[in-house]
Design an enzyme around this catalytic site. Structure first.
Site, PDB file in Angstrom:
ATOM      1  N   TYR A 149      22.459  10.312  -0.678  1.00 12.79           N
ATOM      2  CA  TYR A 149      21.843  11.404  -1.448  1.00 12.79           C
ATOM      3  C   TYR A 149      20.628  11.784  -0.969  1.00 12.79           C
ATOM      4  CZ  TYR A 149      25.764  10.948  -4.749  1.00 12.79           C
ATOM      5  OH  TYR A 149      26.863  11.178  -5.305  1.00 12.79           O
ATOM      6  N   VAL A 179      31.470  11.909  -7.836  1.00  7.91           N
ATOM      7  CA  VAL A 179      31.337  12.404  -6.612  1.00  7.91           C
ATOM      8  C   VAL A 179      32.229  11.312  -5.844  1.00  7.91           C
ATOM      9  CG1 VAL A 179      29.914  13.044  -4.601  1.00  7.91           C
ATOM     10  CG2 VAL A 179      29.170  13.239  -6.880  1.00  7.91           C
ATOM     11  N   VAL A 180      33.248  11.801  -5.160  1.00  8.10           N
ATOM     12  CA  VAL A 180      34.144  10.912  -4.548  1.00  8.10           C
ATOM     13  C   VAL A 180      34.822  11.757  -3.197  1.00  8.10           C
ATOM     14  CG1 VAL A 180      34.886   9.811  -6.485  1.00  8.10           C
ATOM     15  CG2 VAL A 180      36.185  11.472  -5.971  1.00  8.10           C
ATOM     16  N   VAL A 181      34.886  10.769  -2.437  1.00  5.74           N
ATOM     17  CA  VAL A 181      35.792  11.273  -1.023  1.00  5.74           C
ATOM     18  C   VAL A 181      36.817  10.156  -0.763  1.00  5.74           C
ATOM     19  CG1 VAL A 181      35.557  11.971   1.368  1.00  5.74           C
ATOM     20  CG2 VAL A 181      33.655  12.554  -0.042  1.00  5.74           C
ATOM     21  N   GLY A 196      32.003  14.719   6.749  1.00  7.66           N
ATOM     22  CA  GLY A 196      31.167  15.545   6.109  1.00  7.66           C
ATOM     23  C   GLY A 196      31.687  16.225   4.905  1.00  7.66           C
ATOM     24  N   LEU A 197      32.635  15.819   4.422  1.00  9.83           N
ATOM     25  CA  LEU A 197      33.115  16.351   3.125  1.00  9.83           C
ATOM     26  C   LEU A 197      32.275  16.385   1.744  1.00  9.83           C
ATOM     27  CD1 LEU A 197      37.170  15.885   3.262  1.00  9.83           C
ATOM     28  CD2 LEU A 197      35.638  17.966   3.814  1.00  9.83           C
TER      29      LEU A 197
END
Lengths: 244, 187
Positions: free
Chosen positions: B164, B121-123, B131-132
Site C-alpha cells: 500500500y 482487497v484480494v488477488v 500488477g492486478l
C-alpha cells in the site's frame, strides 16, 4: 439512592431498557410501544416524556436530585433489543428544572443543529448539503438530546442536540464509526461513552461483527476503555495521501 | 501514475471529544483528469486477457469467496457477501477472460461525501505479482476521488504494508490509530 421498599418490580432506578421489554411486568402505557413513535420529532419526545413521568410518579422518592439510569448487565444487554429512543440520564437542576438526556438511534438530526454543535467543539465548517448527505448515507446515526422541563410545567419541546456519533456499514460485516462529538458543556459525564456503547450494542445486535474506527492519538485511550484495540494483530490503519 | 500533491485531508474521522484536531479546508482537485495514468492501462489489461468490471453483475459469489479463502480470509456466507456488496459504494473486480472467474477484487464503503474505507482487497494467488492488485487499488481510489471523497482509508495486515505504501497510503498519519472493537477485551 433509596429504593422504595413497597414496589418490588418498580424500583426507583429501573434500567430504562427494561421498560421497553414486552416481558417486563411493569404496567406500562402503550405510548411506549415504539411502533407508535412515528410522526414528528416533537411528538415523539412529548409522548416519551408523558409516559415516562407517569411511570416514575409511583416509584420516585422526591428527594432524588439525579437519577442515572444504569445500563443493564452485559448478559441482558446482548439479548434485549435496544429501543430506538430512551432516556439515558435524568436530573433535577437547582431551580427545579428537570433535564433529561435522551439517546436516539433514529437518525433524525437537524443539520443546522449539527453544524452548530460541530462549531462548538471547534471542527471546521463543512457544507450543509454534504453533512446532510453523509448522515443520509450513514448506516446509523446516534444522537443525544437534552430536554428540559422547567418546574411546574407539563410538556415542553425544548430539546437541544448535545451529542452525536454515526457509523457507516456494508450492512453485513463491517462498520466504521465517525464524527463522535459531545457538547463541551456536557463532556466529562460519561455521555460520549454511553453514545459509543449504545452504537456498539446496536451494531452487534444487527450482527455486524467488525466495528472499527480511527482515533486521534489523544482519544486512543478513551476508545481502549470501551473495548477497542489499536492495531490488532499488527493491522494498521492507513490513509491515502493525508495532508497535515 | 499517481500524483503527489498538496491536496488536503479535511475530514478524516475527527474523534476527539475535547481538543479539536487540526483540519484543513478542502481544495479543488484539478488533477483528477490527469489521474488516468495508471501503472497498467485498461487496454494493457484487456490485451492480457483481463477485464475490469465495476458491478456485481456476472460476479459469481462462490468464485469470489474461493479467492477470499485462497488468500486466507475466513470463509463467509455468500448471502451475507451479497448483502455487503449491495451496500458498497464502489467495487472493482478483474475477470480472467479464459475462465470468466474473478481473480482480483476490492470494494469501498463510506458515507459518499467525506469518508471511504477500502475492504476485501484480494488477488488470486495464481495471479499475484503481475500488477492486478495495484490496478484495482488505483482505480478504486480514482473513482472515490472523482466522487469528491478525499478521506480514503483502509486497514492493512502487516505483511502488505509495503504493497500500500507505494500506492500512496500512509500508516498512522499524525498518530491516528486504526482501532477495532473486541468483545473479549471489553472491560
Amino acid at each position: 439512592m433509596q429504593t422504595s421498599s413497597s414496589s418490588s418490580s418498580l424500583c426507583a432506578i429501573v434500567p430504562v431498557d427494561c421498560i421497553f421489554n414486552g416481558s417486563n411486568q411493569l404496567a406500562y402505557p402503550c405510548s411506549f410501544n415504539l411502533g407508535l413513535l412515528r410522526g414528528s420529532r416533537k411528538l415523539k419526545i412529548s409522548r416519551l416524556k408523558a409516559g415516562f413521568w407517569e411511570s416514575i410518579r409511583s416509584g420516585l422518592i422526591k428527594n432524588n436530585s439525579t437519577q442515572v439510569i444504569e445500563p443493564l448487565s452485559s448478559s441482558q444487554e446482548e439479548e434485549e433489543p435496544l429501543p430506538e429512543e430512551f432516556v439515558l440520564v435524568e436530573k433535577t437542576l437547582p431551580d427545579g428544572t428537570v433535564e433529561q438526556i435522551i439517546f436516539s438511534s433514529g437518525g433524525d438530526v437537524d443539520v443546522y443543529d449539527l453544524q452548530a454543535l460541530c462549531d462548538k467543539v471547534g471542527w471546521p465548517r463543512r457544507p450543509l448539503s454534504k453533512l446532510a448527505a453523509a448522515l443520509r448515507n450513514s448506516y446509523m446515526v446516534a444522537t443525544l438530546h437534552s430536554v428540559k422541563k422547567p418546574a411546574g410545567e407539563e410538556v415542553n419541546n425544548n430539546k437541544k442536540l448535545i451529542g452525536m456519533a454515526r457509523a457507516t456499514s456494508d450492512h453485513a460485516f463491517n462498520a466504521t464509526i465517525w464524527d463522535v462529538l459531545v457538547d463541551p458543556s456536557y463532556q466529562g459525564q460519561g455521555l460520549g461513552k454511553a453514545l459509543i456503547e449504545k452504537i456498539i450494542r446496536a451494531l452487534l445486535q444487527r450482527d455486524i461483527g467488525n466495528i472499527t474506527l480511527f482515533a486521534d492519538s489523544k482519544v486512543v485511550d478513551f476508545y481502549r476503555n470501551l473495548g477497542f484495540e489499536p492495531d490488532p494483530e499488527g493491522i494498521k490503519g492507513m490513509f491515502w495521501y493525508p495532508r497535515f | 501514475m499517481l500524483l503527489q500533491g498538496n491536496f488536503s485531508l479535511p475530514f478524516r474521522s475527527p474523534l476527539s471529544l475535547r481538543s479539536p484536531t487540526v483540519h484543513h479546508h478542502p481544495r479543488r482537485f484539478s488533477f483528477a483528469a490527469a489521474q488516468h495514468q495508471y501503472a497498467i492501462s485498461d487496454e494493457d489489461l484487456e490485451s492480457r486477457g483481463f477485464t475490469l468490471r465495476r458491478t456485481i453483475e456476472d460476479l459469481n459469489l462462490d468464485h469470489l469467496n474461493s479467492v477470499f479463502v485462497a488468500v486466507g480470509f475466513p470463509k463467509r456466507d455468500t448471502d451475507k457477501i451479497k448483502v455487503a456488496l449491495e451496500h458498497t459504494d464502489s467495487l472493482l473486480w478483474v475477470e480472467y477472460e479464459k475462465t470468466k472467474r474473478p481473480v482480483a477484487f476490492a470494494r469501498a464503503t463510506g458515507d459518499g461525501v467525506f469518508n471511504a474505507i477500502i475492504w476485501d482487497v484480494v488477488v488470486d494467488p495464481t495471479f499475484q505479482g503481475i500488477g492486478l492488485g495495484k490496478a484495482v487499488i488505483e482505480r478504486v481510489v480514482e473513482e472515490l476521488l472523482q466522487k469528491g471523497i478525499t478521506n480514503i482509508a483502509l486497514y492493512s495486515e502487516p505483511r502488505v504494508l509495503g504493497f500500500y505504501r507505494p500506492l500512496g497510503f500512509v500508516s498512522d498519519p499524525e498518530g491516528i490509530r486504526g482501532m477495532v472493537y473486541s468483545r473479549k477485551k471489553k472491560k
